[in-house]
Every structure is written in C-alpha cells, then in structure tokens.
Design a protein around this motif. Structure first.
Motif, short mmCIF file in Angstrom:
data_model
loop_
_atom_site.label_atom_id
_atom_site.label_comp_id
_atom_site.label_asym_id
_atom_site.label_seq_id
_atom_site.Cartn_x
_atom_site.Cartn_y
_atom_site.Cartn_z
N ALA A 1 0.82 -1.21 0.00
CA ALA A 1 0.00 0.00 0.00
C ALA A 1 0.86 1.26 0.00
O ALA A 1 0.41 2.33 -0.42
CB ALA A 1 -0.93 0.00 1.21
N ARG A 2 2.09 1.14 0.44
CA ARG A 2 2.99 2.30 0.47
C ARG A 2 3.34 2.80 -0.92
O ARG A 2 3.81 3.93 -1.08
CB ARG A 2 4.27 1.93 1.22
CG ARG A 2 4.03 1.56 2.68
CD ARG A 2 5.31 1.11 3.36
NE ARG A 2 5.05 0.62 4.72
CZ ARG A 2 5.96 0.06 5.50
NH1 ARG A 2 7.20 -0.10 5.05
NH2 ARG A 2 5.65 -0.35 6.71
N LEU A 3 3.11 1.95 -1.92
CA LEU A 3 3.39 2.38 -3.29
C LEU A 3 2.49 3.53 -3.72
O LEU A 3 2.81 4.25 -4.67
CB LEU A 3 3.21 1.20 -4.25
CG LEU A 3 4.28 0.11 -4.20
CD1 LEU A 3 3.88 -1.06 -5.07
CD2 LEU A 3 5.63 0.64 -4.64
N GLU A 4 1.34 3.71 -3.03
CA GLU A 4 0.43 4.79 -3.37
C GLU A 4 1.12 6.16 -3.23
O GLU A 4 0.79 7.10 -3.95
CB GLU A 4 -0.82 4.73 -2.49
CG GLU A 4 -1.68 3.52 -2.76
CD GLU A 4 -2.87 3.44 -1.81
OE1 GLU A 4 -3.11 4.42 -1.09
OE2 GLU A 4 -3.55 2.40 -1.80
N GLY B 1 3.03 7.62 -6.51
CA GLY B 1 2.33 8.32 -7.59
C GLY B 1 1.51 9.51 -7.14
O GLY B 1 0.86 10.15 -7.97
N GLY B 2 1.52 9.81 -5.86
CA GLY B 2 0.69 10.89 -5.35
C GLY B 2 0.98 12.23 -5.99
O GLY B 2 0.07 12.97 -6.38
N ARG B 3 2.26 12.57 -6.14
CA ARG B 3 2.62 13.86 -6.71
C ARG B 3 2.23 13.96 -8.17
O ARG B 3 1.75 15.00 -8.65
CB ARG B 3 4.13 14.09 -6.55
CG ARG B 3 4.57 14.26 -5.10
CD ARG B 3 6.06 14.54 -5.02
NE ARG B 3 6.49 14.70 -3.63
CZ ARG B 3 7.73 14.94 -3.26
NH1 ARG B 3 8.68 15.04 -4.18
NH2 ARG B 3 8.04 15.08 -1.99
N ILE B 4 2.43 12.88 -8.91
CA ILE B 4 2.05 12.88 -10.34
C ILE B 4 0.55 13.00 -10.48
O ILE B 4 0.03 13.74 -11.32
CB ILE B 4 2.55 11.59 -11.02
CG1 ILE B 4 4.08 11.52 -10.95
CG2 ILE B 4 2.08 11.53 -12.48
CD1 ILE B 4 4.66 10.24 -11.48
N TRP B 5 -0.19 12.28 -9.60
CA TRP B 5 -1.65 12.29 -9.68
C TRP B 5 -2.22 13.68 -9.46
O TRP B 5 -3.21 14.07 -10.08
CB TRP B 5 -2.23 11.31 -8.67
CG TRP B 5 -3.73 11.37 -8.59
CD1 TRP B 5 -4.49 11.75 -7.53
CD2 TRP B 5 -4.66 11.04 -9.63
NE1 TRP B 5 -5.82 11.69 -7.83
CE2 TRP B 5 -5.96 11.25 -9.11
CE3 TRP B 5 -4.51 10.59 -10.94
CZ2 TRP B 5 -7.10 11.03 -9.87
CZ3 TRP B 5 -5.66 10.37 -11.70
CH2 TRP B 5 -6.92 10.59 -11.16
N GLY C 1 -7.49 5.81 -14.34
CA GLY C 1 -6.71 4.58 -14.26
C GLY C 1 -5.34 4.79 -13.64
O GLY C 1 -4.71 3.83 -13.20
N TRP C 2 -4.88 6.05 -13.60
CA TRP C 2 -3.58 6.36 -13.01
C TRP C 2 -3.70 6.81 -11.56
O TRP C 2 -2.72 7.25 -10.96
CB TRP C 2 -2.87 7.45 -13.84
CG TRP C 2 -2.68 7.03 -15.26
CD1 TRP C 2 -3.51 7.27 -16.31
CD2 TRP C 2 -1.59 6.28 -15.78
NE1 TRP C 2 -3.01 6.71 -17.46
CE2 TRP C 2 -1.83 6.10 -17.17
CE3 TRP C 2 -0.43 5.74 -15.22
CZ2 TRP C 2 -0.95 5.40 -18.00
CZ3 TRP C 2 0.44 5.04 -16.04
CH2 TRP C 2 0.18 4.88 -17.41
N LEU C 3 -4.90 6.69 -10.99
CA LEU C 3 -5.12 7.05 -9.59
C LEU C 3 -4.18 6.28 -8.68
O LEU C 3 -4.01 5.06 -8.84
CB LEU C 3 -6.58 6.72 -9.22
CG LEU C 3 -7.03 7.00 -7.79
CD1 LEU C 3 -7.20 8.49 -7.58
CD2 LEU C 3 -8.34 6.27 -7.50
N PRO C 4 -3.52 6.95 -7.72
CA PRO C 4 -2.62 6.23 -6.80
C PRO C 4 -3.36 5.13 -6.05
O PRO C 4 -4.28 5.39 -5.29
CB PRO C 4 -2.15 7.33 -5.84
CG PRO C 4 -2.28 8.59 -6.61
CD PRO C 4 -3.51 8.40 -7.47
N CYS C 5 -2.98 3.90 -6.30
CA CYS C 5 -3.63 2.74 -5.70
C CYS C 5 -2.56 1.67 -5.48
O CYS C 5 -1.92 1.23 -6.43
CB CYS C 5 -4.73 2.22 -6.63
SG CYS C 5 -5.41 0.63 -6.14
N GLY C 6 -2.37 1.30 -4.22
CA GLY C 6 -1.34 0.32 -3.90
C GLY C 6 -1.50 -0.98 -4.64
O GLY C 6 -0.53 -1.58 -5.11
#
Length: 221
Positions: free
Chosen positions: A106-109, A112-116, A143-148
């Motif tokens: 889940a930490r992978l979210e 992509g947070g900054r890009i999202w 589809g690029w929403l930050p999701c672990g």
C-alpha cells in the motif's frame, strides 16, 4: 509467452481486490451513474466506457512496464532468471497483501501521489459526464489514480519480459476488477460481502503465496 498460471493469478488479485477498487473508484463511478440527476437510472454505456478507459490505461501501463523490464533485465546474462525471481517475489507480496497479513505494498500509493495531483484536474474537466466518449476519457485518466493494489501489479509486470506479456498481465488484472465497478449498487454490495470474507481472502492469499514460493524455487533451482 505469458503462462496461464500467472494470468489466472492476476485475475484473482483483481477480483479479490475488488473491495479496495470500490473504495478508490466508487465515487467517480457513482458520479457517472447519476450525472443526469438524482434518482436517474445508471447509464450502462457510460459505466462501460469508463471501465474500458480505465482498463486501457492499465494495459498501456503494463505494456510499458513489460518493455522496460525486458530492456533493463532481459539483456543480462541471467536476465530471465532475474525476471522470474522478481515475479515470484511480487506474487508472495501480493498474497500477503490480499490476506491482510502485511499491507506493505500500500505504500506504493505515495509514489504516484505527486504525479496524480497534476493529472487529476484534467479528468475533472469532463465531469459531469454526459456521454460515453467523456466517460472513456475520465476512465483513462482515473486509471492512473494512486492505488497500492494497481501499482503493485504494475511493478509485477516488469517481470513479464515483453510489452505483450505486460499488457496481458494487466489486462487479466483489469478484467478481475471489472465486476465490482460495473455492478455498483445491490449486486456490488453482495459481491463485496463475498470478497470481504476473511477466510476467503486468507485462503486466496495463501494460495498466491504458495504459487509465488513455487515459482521462486523454480527460479532458484
């Protein structure tokens, strides 16, 4: 060539991660369903177009990741073995994630947070969604929403060994997520109760871990 076991595993991750998908995408799916006013019946063409857009973004991301993995690792003397090891490790991690024993992925979210934050405003330009074309674009962006869960499978596709393999792996995962997001409402609620079942999730996670360990042993020996 992507083996059937890996595709089945990716599909299972999508199905059993469906409750997480409802939490992440349920709001936008509800907005698409009711964008013609309160009490309006859900628009299946718009919902289908949204999901096709979302799945298309997954497949494109998978193809890029599969190609990147092949370029970075495929040319090494032990490149194929490294790809196999990477796939096995992520199968084990995904099994732990699904079973609820170690949600480290889940930490992978956060990655992509900054890009999202830069991409998300583009999707809001098409809301309210009035037709299927807009819904497809919104789905492609969301589809690029930050999701672990999605990001974990995305990293997994690095081990696919080719753009085609990466696309197939993400397509199998995307198909697994489809029922929950298409069957919003009473059917999704029933399906959510099934996939929330603690024994089912732990059992599926255990099987995924066992499959990953079997792949790991094969790659090592």
């Amino acid at each position: 060539m992507m083996d059937a076991g890996t595709l089945v595993a990716a599909f299972a991750v999508g199905v059993l991660g469906g409750v997480h998908c409802l939490g992440m995408c349920g709001g936008i799916v509800g907005a698409i369903s009711l964008s013609h006013g309160a009490g309006a019946a859900p628009s299946w063409p718009r919902l289908l177009a949204y999901n096709l857009g979302r799945m298309t973004s997954y497949v494109v991301a998978g193809a890029l990741a599969g190609l990147l993995g092949a370029v970075l690792l495929g040319g090494l003397p032990q490149g194929q073995r490294v790809l196999e090891l990477l796939a096995a490790v992520f199968l084990v991690l995904l099994g732990l994630y699904l079973a609820g024993w170690w949600p480290v992925l889940a930490r992978l979210e956060r990655v992509g947070g900054r890009i999202w934050r830069r991409i998300e405003p583009l999707g809001r330009r098409f809301i309210p969604v009035r037709h299927a074309g807009q819904a497809f674009v919104v789905g492609g962006i969301w589809g690029w929403l930050p999701c672990g869960l999605v990001y974990s499978v995305f990293v997994w596709t690095l081990s696919a060994g080719s753009a085609t393999g990466g696309a197939l792996l993400m397509a199998a995962f995307a198909l697994g997520t489809l029922p929950n997001l298409m069957l919003m409402g009473i059917f999704a609620a029933r399906l959510a109760r099934i996939v929330r079942n603690d024994w089912l999730r732990k059992g599926a996670g255990t099987l995924l871990i066992a499959y990953g360990l079997w792949r790991l042993a094969g790659a090592l020996y």
